[in-house]
Scaffold this motif. Structure first.
Motif, PDB file in Angstrom:
ATOM      1  N   ILE A  93       0.843  -1.211   0.000  1.00  0.00           N
ATOM      2  CA  ILE A  93       0.000   0.000   0.000  1.00  0.00           C
ATOM      3  C   ILE A  93       0.868   1.246   0.000  1.00  0.00           C
ATOM      4  N   ILE A  94       1.906   1.228   0.837  1.00  0.00           N
ATOM      5  CA  ILE A  94       2.803   2.387   0.912  1.00  0.00           C
ATOM      6  C   ILE A  94       3.515   2.610  -0.406  1.00  0.00           C
ATOM      7  N   SER A  95       4.033   1.528  -0.992  1.00  0.00           N
ATOM      8  CA  SER A  95       4.791   1.677  -2.232  1.00  0.00           C
ATOM      9  C   SER A  95       3.926   2.146  -3.382  1.00  0.00           C
ATOM     10  N   SER A  96       2.624   1.767  -3.346  1.00  0.00           N
ATOM     11  CA  SER A  96       1.730   2.222  -4.416  1.00  0.00           C
ATOM     12  C   SER A  96       1.372   3.682  -4.289  1.00  0.00           C
ATOM     13  N   CYS A  97       1.518   4.211  -3.086  1.00  0.00           N
ATOM     14  CA  CYS A  97       1.161   5.611  -2.846  1.00  0.00           C
ATOM     15  C   CYS A  97       2.367   6.520  -2.768  1.00  0.00           C
ATOM     16  N   THR A  98       3.539   5.950  -2.694  1.00  0.00           N
ATOM     17  CA  THR A  98       4.735   6.776  -2.511  1.00  0.00           C
ATOM     18  C   THR A  98       5.671   6.621  -3.676  1.00  0.00           C
ATOM     19  N   SER A  99       6.591   7.550  -3.739  1.00  0.00           N
ATOM     20  CA  SER A  99       7.626   7.523  -4.762  1.00  0.00           C
ATOM     21  C   SER A  99       8.897   8.051  -4.147  1.00  0.00           C
ATOM     22  N   GLY A 100       9.618   7.244  -3.466  1.00  0.00           N
ATOM     23  CA  GLY A 100      10.853   7.683  -2.852  1.00  0.00           C
ATOM     24  C   GLY A 100      10.600   8.634  -1.733  1.00  0.00           C
ATOM     25  N   GLU A 101      10.656   9.907  -2.028  1.00  0.00           N
ATOM     26  CA  GLU A 101      10.625  10.926  -0.996  1.00  0.00           C
ATOM     27  C   GLU A 101       9.230  11.449  -0.723  1.00  0.00           C
ATOM     28  N   ASN A 102       8.279  11.185  -1.622  1.00  0.00           N
ATOM     29  CA  ASN A 102       6.975  11.828  -1.492  1.00  0.00           C
ATOM     30  C   ASN A 102       5.849  10.817  -1.571  1.00  0.00           C
ATOM     31  N   SER A 103       4.731  11.122  -0.980  1.00  0.00           N
ATOM     32  CA  SER A 103       3.625  10.172  -0.906  1.00  0.00           C
ATOM     33  C   SER A 103       2.574  10.375  -1.979  1.00  0.00           C
ATOM     34  N   LYS A 104       2.751  11.330  -2.903  1.00  0.00           N
ATOM     35  CA  LYS A 104       1.688  11.639  -3.854  1.00  0.00           C
ATOM     36  C   LYS A 104       2.128  11.502  -5.309  1.00  0.00           C
ATOM     37  N   ILE A 105       3.374  11.348  -5.572  1.00  0.00           N
ATOM     38  CA  ILE A 105       3.858  11.256  -6.942  1.00  0.00           C
ATOM     39  C   ILE A 105       4.032   9.788  -7.313  1.00  0.00           C
ATOM     40  N   PRO A 106       3.500   9.350  -8.448  1.00  0.00           N
ATOM     41  CA  PRO A 106       3.651   7.953  -8.851  1.00  0.00           C
ATOM     42  C   PRO A 106       5.118   7.541  -8.942  1.00  0.00           C
ATOM     43  N   GLN A 107       5.383   6.290  -8.634  1.00  0.00           N
ATOM     44  CA  GLN A 107       6.751   5.799  -8.595  1.00  0.00           C
ATOM     45  C   GLN A 107       7.463   5.974  -9.931  1.00  0.00           C
ATOM     46  N   ALA A 108       6.765   5.657 -11.026  1.00  0.00           N
ATOM     47  CA  ALA A 108       7.382   5.761 -12.346  1.00  0.00           C
ATOM     48  C   ALA A 108       7.775   7.208 -12.663  1.00  0.00           C
ATOM     49  N   VAL A 109       6.885   8.130 -12.291  1.00  0.00           N
ATOM     50  CA  VAL A 109       7.172   9.550 -12.532  1.00  0.00           C
ATOM     51  C   VAL A 109       8.338  10.007 -11.662  1.00  0.00           C
ATOM     52  N   TYR A 110       8.321   9.569 -10.427  1.00  0.00           N
ATOM     53  CA  TYR A 110       9.412   9.928  -9.516  1.00  0.00           C
ATOM     54  C   TYR A 110      10.757   9.463 -10.067  1.00  0.00           C
ATOM     55  N   GLU A 111      10.809   8.222 -10.521  1.00  0.00           N
ATOM     56  CA  GLU A 111      12.064   7.687 -11.047  1.00  0.00           C
ATOM     57  C   GLU A 111      12.503   8.433 -12.302  1.00  0.00           C
ATOM     58  N   LYS A 112      11.530   8.751 -13.166  1.00  0.00           N
ATOM     59  CA  LYS A 112      11.851   9.496 -14.389  1.00  0.00           C
ATOM     60  C   LYS A 112      12.443  10.859 -14.063  1.00  0.00           C
ATOM     61  N   GLU A 113      11.849  11.555 -13.093  1.00  0.00           N
ATOM     62  CA  GLU A 113      12.331  12.892 -12.734  1.00  0.00           C
ATOM     63  C   GLU A 113      13.683  12.811 -12.021  1.00  0.00           C
ATOM     64  N   GLN A 114      13.872  11.789 -11.187  1.00  0.00           N
ATOM     65  CA  GLN A 114      15.148  11.642 -10.501  1.00  0.00           C
ATOM     66  C   GLN A 114      16.271  11.387 -11.494  1.00  0.00           C
ATOM     67  N   GLU A 115      16.009  10.574 -12.498  1.00  0.00           N
ATOM     68  CA  GLU A 115      17.012  10.322 -13.533  1.00  0.00           C
ATOM     69  C   GLU A 115      17.358  11.612 -14.277  1.00  0.00           C
ATOM     70  N   ALA A 116      16.341  12.413 -14.545  1.00  0.00           N
ATOM     71  CA  ALA A 116      16.586  13.689 -15.227  1.00  0.00           C
ATOM     72  C   ALA A 116      17.409  14.629 -14.359  1.00  0.00           C
ATOM     73  N   ILE A 117      17.097  14.689 -13.072  1.00  0.00           N
ATOM     74  CA  ILE A 117      17.862  15.534 -12.142  1.00  0.00           C
ATOM     75  C   ILE A 117      19.324  15.116 -12.121  1.00  0.00           C
ATOM     76  N   GLU A 118      19.553  13.811 -12.021  1.00  0.00           N
ATOM     77  CA  GLU A 118      20.933  13.314 -11.963  1.00  0.00           C
ATOM     78  C   GLU A 118      21.690  13.610 -13.252  1.00  0.00           C
ATOM     79  N   ALA A 119      21.005  13.478 -14.382  1.00  0.00           N
ATOM     80  CA  ALA A 119      21.655  13.749 -15.664  1.00  0.00           C
ATOM     81  C   ALA A 119      22.020  15.228 -15.799  1.00  0.00           C
ATOM     82  N   ILE A 120      21.097  16.113 -15.369  1.00  0.00           N
ATOM     83  CA  ILE A 120      21.370  17.555 -15.445  1.00  0.00           C
ATOM     84  C   ILE A 120      22.475  17.938 -14.464  1.00  0.00           C
TER      85      ILE A 120
END
Length: 400
Positions: free
Chosen positions: A29-56
């Motif tokens: 339940i927690i993993s479906s509602c959370t994305s790393g640091e936040n409880s409202k952003i989907p996991q896939a979106v969170y990972e996509k944005e984190q990869e972009a942050i690291e690349a930049i």
């Protein structure tokens, strides 16, 4: 759950399995509602944005990011983009609202930039020669800052229905842009200081404007009377040789006078009028017909008198008439309860020449009087006692 377990009396092994199952379900339940640091952003979106942050970050270590309450990246700031290219990873931020790319070598924007869901764009001090065409289709923009770019031209007709701030100071544009708006569009803040704009055209009546700042625009020779139709207008700045601007160090510039149309007296919400260094010998009569005024600036002119009818401006809070030719101040200052600042240093005013009547007032918030640039804040020479002075005034910088 403990009550149910105790009734069924399962074995210890079964209890451990049940607990493990409950814990596993909880984690799912927690993993479906959370994305790393936040409880409202989907996991896939969170990972996509984190990869972009690291690349930049790998390419621009000084890059800065901000997220909203849901955890989405909404702001990216990168100063000094020396290679003149934007990171392509910006496209991965689906909720990006603000970009700050100041003080770099950008001269154009990539085509994909126009697809970003931006509301604010800061591109100051780069190498743009033309207004970036990618911005033209971004109707969601509320703020555009292109200060200190060598921009020489801009479309005569632009469509930005949500625009609130349009800053192009220190550029080489020659025409005042006309922004097409919708009926519910906000009023726009224009900042065109030190540009080559030669006129404010009649078409200005088609826009809703909140502020026009055009100090040190030496080519300006025409301001349309239609400016007086701006009910939303709150501030006008048409000063030259601004005291804190770059022109302050270039006093060899040819003195100029801005042809302000008297129709601005119809701007019923105008609060701030600044006409510094305009070679004025008197305060224009139309000024006293704008009862909404709260701030007046007439520094560096040749004004020899502040008329008694200044008291018609009952909302006036600040007046700046430094470096003029005044010898005294009006009696009617004693009829203006909202005055907070009177700045008149650099004139030939002596304390003895101040009228008694200007002190015949009691203010809850004392009005700061800046009479001299020196530290002469004594009461000696005043036509009234210290007690009476302090009923309505205080020396500038001294608190009571």
């Amino acid at each position: 759950m403990i009550f149910i377990i105790s009734i069924l009396q399962p074995s210890n092994k079964m209890i451990r399995k049940i607990k493990h199952l409950i814990f596993s379900i909880f984690l799912m339940i927690i993993s479906s509602c959370t994305s790393g640091e936040n409880s409202k952003i989907p996991q896939a979106v969170y990972e996509k944005e984190q990869e972009a942050i690291e690349a930049i970050k790998a390419q621009y270590p000084n890059a800065d990011f901000e997220k909203d309450d849901n955890g989405f990246v909404t702001l990216v700031a990168i100063d000094s983009l020396s290679n003149g290219e934007l990171p392509i990873e910006l496209q991965r931020f689906d909720n990006l609202k603000i970009v700050l790319f100041n003080d770099g070598s950008l001269s154009e924007l990539p085509e994909w930039f126009s697809k970003l869901p931006l509301s604010e764009v800061y591109l100051g001090n780069n190498n743009f020669n033309q207004f970036p065409k990618q911005l033209l289709s971004m109707s969601s923009l509320s703020l555009i800052v292109l200060r200190s770019n060598p921009i020489v031209s801009i479309d005569d007709q632009l469509y930005f229905p949500n625009l609130q701030t349009f800053w192009l100071p220190n550029t080489k544009i020659t025409k005042f842009p006309i922004i097409r708006q919708d009926p519910n569009s906000p009023a726009i803040d224009f900042h065109f200081k030190e540009t080559l704009i030669d006129s404010i055209p009649d078409e200005i009546s088609s826009m809703k404007i909140k502020r026009i700042w055009m100090s040190d625009c030496n080519n300006l020779t025409y301001i349309s009377p239609n400016l007086g139709q701006q009910d939303s207008l709150e501030e006008l700045n048409f000063s030259f040789h601004a005291e804190f601007g770059t022109a302050f160090y270039n006093r060899n510039s040819i003195p100029r006078t801005i042809p302000i149309p008297e129709e601005i007296k119809h701007c019923k919400n105008l609060k701030n009028l600044d006409l510094e260094y305009n070679e004025l010998t008197s305060i224009p009569d139309y000024v006293f017909e704008i009862p909404s005024l709260e701030i007046l600036g007439f520094r560096g002119n040749k004004i020899s008198e502040i008329p008694e009818k200044i008291s018609k401006l009952q909302k006036l809070r600040r007046i700046y008439v430094t470096n003029n030719q005044l010898k005294t101040l009006p009696k009617s200052f004693g009829k203006m309860p909202n005055l907070e600042t009177i700045s008149v240093w650099g004139n030939a005013i002596s304390k003895e020449n101040l009228p008694v009547e200007m002190f015949d007032i009691r203010r809850e918030k004392k009005c700061a009087l800046l009479l001299y640039m020196s530290n002469d804040k004594s009461y000696e020479g005043l036509p009234v006692s210290q007690e009476q002075f302090e009923r309505g005034y205080r020396w500038y910088g001294r608190q009571y």
